[in-house]
Design a protein around this motif. Structure first.
Motif, PDB file in Angstrom:
ATOM      1  N   GLN A 123      54.778  -5.334  41.363  1.00 26.73           N
ATOM      2  CA  GLN A 123      53.670  -5.013  40.465  1.00 26.73           C
ATOM      3  C   GLN A 123      54.212  -4.855  39.059  1.00 26.73           C
ATOM      4  O   GLN A 123      55.356  -4.440  38.875  1.00 26.73           O
ATOM      5  CB  GLN A 123      52.989  -3.722  40.886  1.00 26.73           C
ATOM      6  N   PRO A 124      53.399  -5.152  38.054  1.00 25.91           N
ATOM      7  CA  PRO A 124      53.864  -4.969  36.673  1.00 25.91           C
ATOM      8  C   PRO A 124      54.211  -3.512  36.407  1.00 25.91           C
ATOM      9  O   PRO A 124      53.540  -2.612  36.889  1.00 25.91           O
ATOM     10  CB  PRO A 124      52.666  -5.395  35.827  1.00 25.91           C
ATOM     11  N   VAL A 125      55.260  -3.300  35.647  1.00 29.85           N
ATOM     12  CA  VAL A 125      55.652  -1.937  35.301  1.00 29.85           C
ATOM     13  C   VAL A 125      55.329  -1.611  33.853  1.00 29.85           C
ATOM     14  O   VAL A 125      55.428  -0.472  33.432  1.00 29.85           O
ATOM     15  CB  VAL A 125      57.158  -1.694  35.556  1.00 29.85           C
ATOM     16  N   LEU A 126      54.935  -2.603  33.097  1.00 29.44           N
ATOM     17  CA  LEU A 126      54.608  -2.409  31.688  1.00 29.44           C
ATOM     18  C   LEU A 126      53.177  -2.854  31.431  1.00 29.44           C
ATOM     19  O   LEU A 126      52.684  -3.776  32.073  1.00 29.44           O
ATOM     20  CB  LEU A 126      55.537  -3.237  30.796  1.00 29.44           C
ATOM     21  N   SER A 127      52.540  -2.201  30.501  1.00 30.43           N
ATOM     22  CA  SER A 127      51.246  -2.667  30.017  1.00 30.43           C
ATOM     23  C   SER A 127      51.265  -2.547  28.505  1.00 30.43           C
ATOM     24  O   SER A 127      52.079  -1.840  27.932  1.00 30.43           O
ATOM     25  CB  SER A 127      50.098  -1.859  30.622  1.00 30.43           C
ATOM     26  N   LEU A 128      50.380  -3.248  27.872  1.00 36.01           N
ATOM     27  CA  LEU A 128      50.372  -3.321  26.424  1.00 36.01           C
ATOM     28  C   LEU A 128      49.291  -2.406  25.865  1.00 36.01           C
ATOM     29  O   LEU A 128      48.153  -2.443  26.322  1.00 36.01           O
ATOM     30  CB  LEU A 128      50.113  -4.760  26.005  1.00 36.01           C
ATOM     31  N   ALA A 129      49.656  -1.589  24.900  1.00 34.41           N
ATOM     32  CA  ALA A 129      48.682  -0.733  24.224  1.00 34.41           C
ATOM     33  C   ALA A 129      48.129  -1.509  23.033  1.00 34.41           C
ATOM     34  O   ALA A 129      48.852  -1.758  22.067  1.00 34.41           O
ATOM     35  CB  ALA A 129      49.340   0.559  23.778  1.00 34.41           C
ATOM     36  N   LEU A 130      46.883  -1.918  23.116  1.00 32.97           N
ATOM     37  CA  LEU A 130      46.288  -2.745  22.080  1.00 32.97           C
ATOM     38  C   LEU A 130      46.413  -2.148  20.679  1.00 32.97           C
ATOM     39  O   LEU A 130      46.766  -2.863  19.745  1.00 32.97           O
ATOM     40  CB  LEU A 130      44.828  -3.043  22.418  1.00 32.97           C
ATOM     41  N   PRO A 131      46.167  -0.855  20.481  1.00 34.27           N
ATOM     42  CA  PRO A 131      46.316  -0.308  19.122  1.00 34.27           C
ATOM     43  C   PRO A 131      47.726  -0.496  18.552  1.00 34.27           C
ATOM     44  O   PRO A 131      47.897  -0.607  17.344  1.00 34.27           O
ATOM     45  CB  PRO A 131      45.990   1.176  19.287  1.00 34.27           C
ATOM     46  N   ALA A 132      48.709  -0.571  19.416  1.00 30.67           N
ATOM     47  CA  ALA A 132      50.089  -0.716  18.944  1.00 30.67           C
ATOM     48  C   ALA A 132      50.362  -2.097  18.372  1.00 30.67           C
ATOM     49  O   ALA A 132      51.259  -2.255  17.549  1.00 30.67           O
ATOM     50  CB  ALA A 132      51.067  -0.423  20.078  1.00 30.67           C
ATOM     51  N   ILE A 133      49.612  -3.102  18.788  1.00 31.03           N
ATOM     52  CA  ILE A 133      49.890  -4.450  18.284  1.00 31.03           C
ATOM     53  C   ILE A 133      48.842  -4.964  17.310  1.00 31.03           C
ATOM     54  O   ILE A 133      49.000  -6.037  16.750  1.00 31.03           O
ATOM     55  CB  ILE A 133      50.062  -5.468  19.429  1.00 31.03           C
ATOM     56  N   GLN A 134      47.781  -4.207  17.091  1.00 34.67           N
ATOM     57  CA  GLN A 134      46.745  -4.667  16.170  1.00 34.67           C
ATOM     58  C   GLN A 134      47.256  -4.790  14.749  1.00 34.67           C
ATOM     59  O   GLN A 134      46.707  -5.553  13.961  1.00 34.67           O
ATOM     60  CB  GLN A 134      45.536  -3.737  16.209  1.00 34.67           C
TER      61      GLN A 134
END
Length: 65
Positions: free
Chosen positions: A9-20
């Protein structure tokens, strides 16, 4: 040397505010490098790799014909 296998299973997810706030081709290119290397362990990694590549290419200056 054995290459690491992807996790179940994926261990990382992306926080959208961090890349906006990522601006320009260099920032997107850096993200694309990370997504390419880690896509198997990032939630939606294949999609993130594809969209970051598409956006990077879109921001690059077009070659003179």
């Amino acid at each position: 040397m054995l290459s690491p296998s992807p996790l179940l299973q994926p261990v990382l997810s992306l926080a959208l505010p961090a890349i906006q706030d990522v601006k320009g081709g260099e920032g997107l290119s850096s993200l694309w490098n990370v997504f390419t290397k880690c896509k198997d362990n990032i939630e939606q990694g294949d999609r993130l790799e594809n969209i970051s590549w598409s956006e990077t290419v879109f921001l690059l200056p077009s070659p003179l014909l």
